[in-house]
Design a protein around this motif. Structure first.
Motif, short mmCIF file in Angstrom:
data_model
loop_
_atom_site.label_atom_id
_atom_site.label_comp_id
_atom_site.label_asym_id
_atom_site.label_seq_id
_atom_site.Cartn_x
_atom_site.Cartn_y
_atom_site.Cartn_z
N GLU A 74 0.88 -1.17 0.00
CA GLU A 74 0.00 0.00 0.00
C GLU A 74 0.91 1.21 0.00
O GLU A 74 1.97 1.21 0.66
CB GLU A 74 -0.90 0.03 1.24
CG GLU A 74 -2.13 -0.84 1.14
CD GLU A 74 -3.08 -0.60 2.30
OE1 GLU A 74 -3.57 0.54 2.44
OE2 GLU A 74 -3.30 -1.54 3.07
N LEU A 129 1.40 5.68 0.03
CA LEU A 129 0.93 7.06 0.23
C LEU A 129 1.82 7.98 -0.59
O LEU A 129 3.06 7.86 -0.53
CB LEU A 129 1.00 7.46 1.71
CG LEU A 129 0.08 6.74 2.69
CD1 LEU A 129 0.34 7.24 4.11
CD2 LEU A 129 -1.39 6.97 2.32
N ILE A 153 -2.70 14.23 -0.12
CA ILE A 153 -2.24 12.88 0.19
C ILE A 153 -3.09 11.90 -0.62
O ILE A 153 -4.32 11.93 -0.52
CB ILE A 153 -2.36 12.54 1.69
CG1 ILE A 153 -1.55 13.52 2.55
CG2 ILE A 153 -1.88 11.12 1.95
CD1 ILE A 153 -1.68 13.28 4.06
N TYR A 154 -2.43 11.06 -1.40
CA TYR A 154 -3.12 10.03 -2.17
C TYR A 154 -2.77 8.66 -1.56
O TYR A 154 -1.61 8.38 -1.27
CB TYR A 154 -2.70 10.06 -3.64
CG TYR A 154 -3.10 11.34 -4.32
CD1 TYR A 154 -4.39 11.53 -4.80
CD2 TYR A 154 -2.18 12.39 -4.47
CE1 TYR A 154 -4.77 12.72 -5.42
CE2 TYR A 154 -2.54 13.58 -5.07
CZ TYR A 154 -3.84 13.74 -5.55
OH TYR A 154 -4.20 14.93 -6.14
N HIS A 155 -3.80 7.82 -1.42
CA HIS A 155 -3.66 6.49 -0.84
C HIS A 155 -3.94 5.46 -1.91
O HIS A 155 -5.03 5.45 -2.50
CB HIS A 155 -4.65 6.36 0.33
CG HIS A 155 -4.70 5.02 0.95
ND1 HIS A 155 -5.73 4.60 1.77
CD2 HIS A 155 -3.84 3.97 0.90
CE1 HIS A 155 -5.51 3.38 2.17
NE2 HIS A 155 -4.37 2.96 1.66
N ASN A 214 -7.38 6.75 -3.47
CA ASN A 214 -8.22 7.64 -2.69
C ASN A 214 -7.48 8.94 -2.40
O ASN A 214 -6.27 8.92 -2.14
CB ASN A 214 -8.62 6.99 -1.35
CG ASN A 214 -9.44 5.74 -1.54
OD1 ASN A 214 -10.48 5.75 -2.19
ND2 ASN A 214 -8.96 4.62 -0.99
N GLU A 218 -6.98 11.52 0.25
CA GLU A 218 -7.22 11.58 1.70
C GLU A 218 -7.09 13.01 2.22
O GLU A 218 -6.39 13.84 1.63
CB GLU A 218 -6.20 10.69 2.43
CG GLU A 218 -6.20 9.24 1.97
CD GLU A 218 -7.41 8.46 2.44
OE1 GLU A 218 -8.22 9.02 3.21
OE2 GLU A 218 -7.55 7.29 2.05
N VAL A 275 -4.38 9.70 7.50
CA VAL A 275 -4.67 8.38 6.96
C VAL A 275 -3.65 7.39 7.53
O VAL A 275 -2.49 7.75 7.74
CB VAL A 275 -4.64 8.38 5.42
CG1 VAL A 275 -3.29 8.84 4.90
CG2 VAL A 275 -4.98 7.00 4.86
N ILE A 300 -2.17 3.33 6.95
CA ILE A 300 -2.16 2.19 6.04
C ILE A 300 -1.43 1.03 6.70
O ILE A 300 -0.65 1.20 7.63
CB ILE A 300 -1.50 2.54 4.69
CG1 ILE A 300 -0.03 2.94 4.88
CG2 ILE A 300 -2.28 3.62 3.97
CD1 ILE A 300 0.71 3.16 3.56
N ALA A 309 -4.33 -0.39 10.30
CA ALA A 309 -4.88 0.88 9.82
C ALA A 309 -6.17 1.26 10.55
O ALA A 309 -6.34 2.42 10.94
CB ALA A 309 -5.12 0.79 8.31
N THR A 318 -6.54 4.55 12.87
CA THR A 318 -7.49 5.59 12.47
C THR A 318 -8.41 5.97 13.62
O THR A 318 -8.70 7.15 13.84
CB THR A 318 -8.31 5.11 11.26
OG1 THR A 318 -7.42 4.85 10.17
CG2 THR A 318 -9.31 6.17 10.82
#
Length: 229
Positions: free
Chosen positions: A121, A123, A136-138, A146, A148, A152, A154, A158, A162
């Motif tokens: 995964e 970021l 921020i892209y996940h 996504n 974000e 976030v 990962i 996670a 969160t």
């Protein structure tokens, strides 16, 4: 002549998802947070050389969980893509959104067309030093992406991280408060106090005068922040 048994597509995708998720869950998690002056990426990592958090380009950073050899290949390909785009067009034309889309296509291709999906995964963070904005892209193992906001987490923990961050995060928090909130979440989930030497942290800092906005937080800086908590 080899015989390939028929497997329904939905079962094949389910099996690949479970395989990737199991691999990702074995590693330590990473947290990304937006703070007053940029973006913080922070992870539990005792290695001084095998980084989970790295610079990609001037105002873009990368963080990952999962299988190290796979996300390191993705990091290197991202650096090369950013360099090529910056050389071909201009440094201001290198955007995290474009990198995230490229990563999404690569992960999706691996997931649907190869025997084994990537167990990672990602970021991708970016700041706009002039506009004072951050992104921020996940990205998930299957190429899902996504956008974000605020924070976030990962990796295998996670969901628990969160939940803890929801209680400790506040908009426009300082870097010190962001580090404390993240380390507090890690410590609560792991049920042990995380020490500075076990923390890897990097920031995209809008207050830096240099063109390159990424910097790593030293053990001494993290320890100083945690002692002040």
């Amino acid at each position: 002549m080899s015989f390939m048994p028929y497997v329904p597509p939905e079962q094949l995708m389910k099996d690949r998802s479970e395989y990737a998720q199991k691999g990702i869950a074995r590693g330590k998690s990473v947290i990304g947070l937006e703070y007053a002056d940029g973006v913080l990426f922070i992870a539990e990592n005792t290695s001084a050389t095998l980084h989970k958090i790295s610079e990609i380009y001037d105002e873009i950073a990368f963080a990952a969980v999962g299988k190290y050899s796979e996300f390191e290949d993705l990091r290197i390909s991202g650096v090369r893509l950013a360099d090529l785009r910056g050389y071909s067009y201009g440094r201001d034309d290198v955007k995290a959104r474009d990198l995230a889309n490229a990563y999404s296509q690569t992960l999706s291709t691996m997931f649907t067309q190869q025997m084994k999906p990537f167990e990672v995964e990602l970021l991708i963070g970016e700041i706009d030093g002039q506009a004072g904005k951050s992104e921020i892209y996940h990205l998930l193992f299957d190429g899902s992406i996504n956008d974000e906001h605020e924070f976030v987490a990962i990796g295998g923990s996670a969901e628990q991280l969160t939940e803890h961050l929801r209680g400790g995060y506040s908009e426009r928090m300082s870097l010190a408060d962001a580090v404390k909130a993240a380390v507090g979440a890690f410590s609560a989930v792991e049920d042990k106090q995380l020490v500075a030497e076990a923390v890897e942290a990097g920031v995209l800092d809008q207050t830096r005068s240099q063109r390159r906005k990424f910097r790593r937080l030293s053990d001494e800086e993290v320890a100083g922040i945690l002692v002040g908590s």
